[in-house]
Every structure is written in structure tokens, then in C-alpha cells.
Design a protein around this motif. Sequence first.
Motif, PDB file in Angstrom:
ATOM      1  N   UNK A 193       0.818  -1.203   0.000  1.00 23.01           N
ATOM      2  CA  UNK A 193       0.000   0.000   0.000  1.00 23.01           C
ATOM      3  C   UNK A 193       0.856   1.258   0.000  1.00 23.01           C
ATOM      4  N   UNK A 194       2.042   1.174   0.595  1.00 22.96           N
ATOM      5  CA  UNK A 194       2.921   2.333   0.652  1.00 22.96           C
ATOM      6  C   UNK A 194       3.834   2.446  -0.564  1.00 22.96           C
ATOM      7  N   UNK A 195       4.214   1.312  -1.171  1.00 25.12           N
ATOM      8  CA  UNK A 195       5.263   1.335  -2.193  1.00 25.12           C
ATOM      9  C   UNK A 195       4.825   0.907  -3.589  1.00 25.12           C
ATOM     10  N   UNK A 196       3.889  -0.041  -3.681  1.00 28.54           N
ATOM     11  CA  UNK A 196       3.534  -0.603  -4.980  1.00 28.54           C
ATOM     12  C   UNK A 196       2.734   0.380  -5.829  1.00 28.54           C
ATOM     13  N   UNK A 197       3.095   0.494  -7.106  1.00 25.04           N
ATOM     14  CA  UNK A 197       2.407   1.407  -8.023  1.00 25.04           C
ATOM     15  C   UNK A 197       0.940   1.027  -8.181  1.00 25.04           C
ATOM     16  N   UNK A 198       0.669  -0.284  -8.261  1.00 25.69           N
ATOM     17  CA  UNK A 198      -0.706  -0.743  -8.442  1.00 25.69           C
ATOM     18  C   UNK A 198      -1.601  -0.303  -7.292  1.00 25.69           C
ATOM     19  N   UNK A 199      -1.069  -0.284  -6.080  1.00 24.84           N
ATOM     20  CA  UNK A 199      -1.878   0.079  -4.924  1.00 24.84           C
ATOM     21  C   UNK A 199      -2.022   1.598  -4.777  1.00 24.84           C
ATOM     22  N   UNK A 200      -1.161   2.363  -5.461  1.00 20.11           N
ATOM     23  CA  UNK A 200      -1.354   3.810  -5.459  1.00 20.11           C
ATOM     24  C   UNK A 200      -2.651   4.169  -6.171  1.00 20.11           C
ATOM     25  N   UNK A 201      -3.025   3.335  -7.134  1.00 19.87           N
ATOM     26  CA  UNK A 201      -4.281   3.569  -7.858  1.00 19.87           C
ATOM     27  C   UNK A 201      -5.476   3.494  -6.925  1.00 19.87           C
ATOM     28  N   UNK A 202      -5.320   2.723  -5.845  1.00 20.65           N
ATOM     29  CA  UNK A 202      -6.389   2.625  -4.846  1.00 20.65           C
ATOM     30  C   UNK A 202      -6.618   3.988  -4.206  1.00 20.65           C
ATOM     31  N   UNK A 203      -5.523   4.680  -3.842  1.00 16.68           N
ATOM     32  CA  UNK A 203      -5.637   6.014  -3.249  1.00 16.68           C
ATOM     33  C   UNK A 203      -6.197   7.015  -4.255  1.00 16.68           C
ATOM     34  N   UNK A 204      -5.711   6.977  -5.491  1.00 15.61           N
ATOM     35  CA  UNK A 204      -6.166   7.929  -6.494  1.00 15.61           C
ATOM     36  C   UNK A 204      -7.650   7.747  -6.803  1.00 15.61           C
ATOM     37  N   UNK A 205      -8.074   6.467  -6.881  1.00 19.94           N
ATOM     38  CA  UNK A 205      -9.485   6.182  -7.151  1.00 19.94           C
ATOM     39  C   UNK A 205     -10.371   6.660  -6.007  1.00 19.94           C
ATOM     40  N   UNK A 206      -9.930   6.417  -4.779  1.00 23.18           N
ATOM     41  CA  UNK A 206     -10.721   6.836  -3.627  1.00 23.18           C
ATOM     42  C   UNK A 206     -10.731   8.334  -3.412  1.00 23.18           C
ATOM     43  N   UNK A 207      -9.626   9.019  -3.776  1.00 23.62           N
ATOM     44  CA  UNK A 207      -9.541  10.467  -3.569  1.00 23.62           C
ATOM     45  C   UNK A 207     -10.407  11.227  -4.568  1.00 23.62           C
ATOM     46  N   UNK A 208     -10.327  10.837  -5.844  1.00 29.76           N
ATOM     47  CA  UNK A 208     -11.103  11.517  -6.889  1.00 29.76           C
ATOM     48  C   UNK A 208     -11.248  10.551  -8.056  1.00 29.76           C
ATOM     49  N   UNK A 209     -12.358   9.822  -8.068  1.00 26.36           N
ATOM     50  CA  UNK A 209     -12.537   8.773  -9.063  1.00 26.36           C
ATOM     51  C   UNK A 209     -12.573   9.323 -10.484  1.00 26.36           C
ATOM     52  N   UNK A 267      -8.489   4.075  12.937  1.00 23.59           N
ATOM     53  CA  UNK A 267      -7.116   4.138  12.468  1.00 23.59           C
ATOM     54  C   UNK A 267      -6.856   5.145  11.369  1.00 23.59           C
ATOM     55  N   UNK A 268      -7.903   5.819  10.891  1.00 18.88           N
ATOM     56  CA  UNK A 268      -7.696   6.880   9.912  1.00 18.88           C
ATOM     57  C   UNK A 268      -8.271   6.647   8.544  1.00 18.88           C
ATOM     58  N   UNK A 269      -8.870   5.472   8.285  1.00 18.45           N
ATOM     59  CA  UNK A 269      -9.499   5.233   6.989  1.00 18.45           C
ATOM     60  C   UNK A 269     -10.779   6.058   6.896  1.00 18.45           C
ATOM     61  N   UNK A 270     -10.898   6.832   5.820  1.00 17.19           N
ATOM     62  CA  UNK A 270     -12.047   7.718   5.674  1.00 17.19           C
ATOM     63  C   UNK A 270     -13.194   7.008   4.981  1.00 17.19           C
ATOM     64  N   UNK A 271     -14.408   7.221   5.459  1.00 15.48           N
ATOM     65  CA  UNK A 271     -15.583   6.648   4.827  1.00 15.48           C
ATOM     66  C   UNK A 271     -15.843   7.280   3.463  1.00 15.48           C
ATOM     67  N   UNK A 272     -15.232   8.416   3.198  1.00 12.43           N
ATOM     68  CA  UNK A 272     -15.382   9.074   1.897  1.00 12.43           C
ATOM     69  C   UNK A 272     -14.292   8.642   0.926  1.00 12.43           C
ATOM     70  N   UNK A 273     -13.369   7.792   1.381  1.00  9.47           N
ATOM     71  CA  UNK A 273     -12.325   7.248   0.525  1.00  9.47           C
ATOM     72  C   UNK A 273     -11.094   8.134   0.444  1.00  9.47           C
ATOM     73  N   UNK A 274     -10.019   7.557  -0.080  1.00 13.06           N
ATOM     74  CA  UNK A 274      -8.806   8.322  -0.351  1.00 13.06           C
ATOM     75  C   UNK A 274      -7.777   8.371   0.753  1.00 13.06           C
ATOM     76  N   UNK A 275      -8.073   7.850   1.935  1.00 13.02           N
ATOM     77  CA  UNK A 275      -7.093   7.905   3.027  1.00 13.02           C
ATOM     78  C   UNK A 275      -7.213   6.679   3.918  1.00 13.02           C
ATOM     79  N   UNK A 276      -6.103   6.381   4.569  1.00 15.96           N
ATOM     80  CA  UNK A 276      -6.065   5.235   5.470  1.00 15.96           C
ATOM     81  C   UNK A 276      -4.738   4.519   5.372  1.00 15.96           C
ATOM     82  N   UNK A 277      -4.357   3.837   6.447  1.00 17.09           N
ATOM     83  CA  UNK A 277      -3.132   3.052   6.477  1.00 17.09           C
ATOM     84  C   UNK A 277      -3.391   1.731   7.190  1.00 17.09           C
ATOM     85  N   UNK A 278      -2.624   0.717   6.814  1.00 17.07           N
ATOM     86  CA  UNK A 278      -2.750  -0.583   7.464  1.00 17.07           C
ATOM     87  C   UNK A 278      -2.346  -0.476   8.931  1.00 17.07           C
ATOM     88  N   UNK A 279      -1.237   0.209   9.187  1.00 17.08           N
ATOM     89  CA  UNK A 279      -0.768   0.358  10.564  1.00 17.08           C
ATOM     90  C   UNK A 279      -1.808   1.057  11.418  1.00 17.08           C
TER      91      UNK A 279
END
Length: 329
Positions: A193-209, A267-279
Amino acid sequence: MTDHALAVTKERAFSRRKLGTMREAGLIAIILTLCILMSFASPHFLTLGNFRAMLMSFSVEGIVVVGMTILLIVGGIDLSVGSVVCFSMVLSGSLFLMGVDPWSASLIGILASALIGCAMGFFVTVIGLNHFITSLAAMVIVRGICLIITKGTPLSLFTLPPSFKAVGQGTLYGIPYVILIFVAVVAIFDFLLRRATAFRKVFYTGSNEKAALYSGIKTNQVKFWVTVLCATLSGVAGVIYMSRFGAATPTFGVGMELNIIAAAVIGGASLSGGSGTILGAILGIALLSVVSSSLILLNVSVYWQDMIKGCILLTAVSIDHFLHKRKIA
């Protein structure tokens, strides 16, 4: 214009991750404070047995929290995780009682859980339903399947071979395998989630689809596979529970989604998407585990425990809503 929109999306994702780091530090401080206070309130809190019990209790749920956190980041939610955990247990257990070896039965249970995720992903990405109503329907349907398979009767699986029981009950140098599996899952997905390019798309999709879509990201594919991932990890958790308890109960996991979602949001995951961490999510479930253990040691009624957990969730959601509104303003 498109590049600018994506740049803004990336900046928001970065700032939210920075906010998440601050929240993680705050959660660690709260957990440590509670531990110090409970050390004075109960002599049984700061014992190896109690900490082992707490670690065991949230380790398996923590595997489900990982999937839920990633799904929340993409802007979705899954209310069916408790039912899917139960389904994986019940299906694997039933196959074992029919003569299938437990490893093959467990693999089938996990794959079947993944298929449930595929079905939910289909209704979300192709039919156009939202995650909430889709997972709510799945929660009821899957729970019904569990009752049909077992006819409402718990399955006794005490004849499971010792090699399989070791997954949920065994230890390595005194450390339970359950905790080692949990740590491995957390480490892998936290890194991805922090390093992989594929998982960055998860943040981008959740922040502004829309911005992500215009930038060439196949957002429906991202949402589909994240939904499958969440269901698959729930299936893995179900198999571990079956190994740990040597049984499969059709009512297991009822209300589990409350703990899972609460941990991720705390832990910081937003119900509106775009943020959150596993830790952050793991710290969230650790906090809930400390609270539950404290209430039990203080002899607080189980009914009050549910109410207190609900209040903690409401507080976390309110804080998230306030921070989201402030960020938009």
C-alpha cells in the motif's frame, strides 16, 4: 486540466497520509495511556496471559481489517465480512466432514469466499450499485447459506488432524502461528500500500474517481479487485478460526463488521475514501481490544461494552467527517 486534477488528487492523498501518520502516533499514545491506567486498576492486566489473549483475539480479525481498510480507501465498504468469515468456516468444515482433506477443503472455502467478492464487485462495477447496499444484501444471503449448509447446527470438527490444528493452535518458539500469520499479512499489504504502483491507484481512485478515470486508471477494475481482496482475506480468517476452535458455528461472526469498520475508521481510513493506512487500522483494532479487555477485567456488563464500542465508532466517524469538511473548505 486532467494532469492538474491528478496532481491535486495526489497532493490530497499525500496530505491525508501525513494526517494518518499523526493519527497513528496519537493512537499509540492513547493505547499506552490506557495500559498504564489499567495496570493500576487491575493486577491482571499487565500479565503475559492477558496480553497473549488480546493478541490472539485481534490477530485473526486484524487480517480482515487489512482488506476492509484497503476497500475503505478506494471508497467502498463491506458489511458482509462477518458472514463471509462464517461461510468459509462452514463450507470448509462441511467438506472436511464429507471426506475432503482439510487443506483442500480450506482452499475451496477461501476460493468460494473470493467468488463472493467477485459477485459483489460485479454488482458494484457493472450493474452500478453502491458497496453499502450490495454488501448488505450479501451479508444476509451468505448468512442464509451458512444456515442452509449446517441446518442451523454447529459442526464439531475435533477430528481435524494435528498438522491442521497447528495453524490456529500451534506455536513457533512460543509465538502462536496465528500471530505470525497476522504479522506477515500486515507487513506485506502495508508495504504494497505504501510502495507498490498498483496500490497507489487505490488512493487515487478513492480520492477523486473522475480525475483518476480521466488519467487512464481503470477505476472499476481497481474497485472490483479490492472487493475481491477483502472477501478473500475474510475467507482466510474463517479457515484460521476453524483451525483454532475446531468447530464451525453458523452464527459465528455476527456483528464482526462493527469491530472491523470501527478499527479501520479509528485508524484513519475515511468513509469518503482516499485515506487510510494498514498500521493505523491495526492500531485501531488494538485499541478496541485493549478497551474490551479492560471492560471485562473491570466486570462491566457485556451490554455496556457494546454501547461503549458504538460510542467509540461514532466519535471516530464524527472526527473523520469534521476533518473531511475542513479539508474541502
